[in-house]
Design an enzyme around this catalytic site. Sequence first.
Site: not given
Ligand code: CA2
Length: 145
Positions: A10-11, A18, A23, A74, A77, A98, A100, A107
């Site tokens: 997700p996301n 953003r 990221y 990946n 969340a 896995e 990330h 974090r």
């Molecule tokens: O660091 C990672 O790759 C995560 O898997 C990314 C997830 C986060 O919940 C994990 O804890 C770590 C979130 C992905 C959301 O990605 C976004 C990217 C740009 C803007 C908003 C969200």
Amino acid sequence: MQRILVLNGPNLNLLGQRQPEVYGSATLADVKTLCEQTAKNLGVQLKFSQSNHEGELVDALQAAQSDFDGVVLNAGAFTHTSIAIMDAIAAIDTPVLELHISNIHKREDFRRHSYVSSVAIGMICGLGVNGYSLAVRAMFDHLEG
Ligand code: CA2
């Protein structure tokens, strides 16, 4: 030819739009191109996909049992919440690595626990989107023994 699925949760479709401080500025399309270039160099067949839906990720992992030799995951969340994804990984013989983008240990506390880690062959985190390329290579090496 090894078949590797790169599966995003997700996301991650918002990548590059953003939170660039966390990221980076690459989009998910850029990451797909990076993975495809890595796969081409290795001689690997690669599929790249993303879903915001937990059940769709479970379906993709189940299907990977027959369709892929390895999965780079990946789970976003869902990493920190999903027993269903953990169970799906445990239910298949296909190895899952896995991944990330960010360093989840640097974090918030809630990101430090991963359900995926207990069933993955290993984990790459904190290396930005370059981690995707490293993960595809690592999965290739794992599969080639
Ligand atoms: O660091 C990672 O790759 C995560 O898997 C990314 C997830 C986060 O919940 C994990 O804890 C770590 C979130 C992905 C959301 O990605 C976004 C990217 C740009 C803007 C908003 C969200």
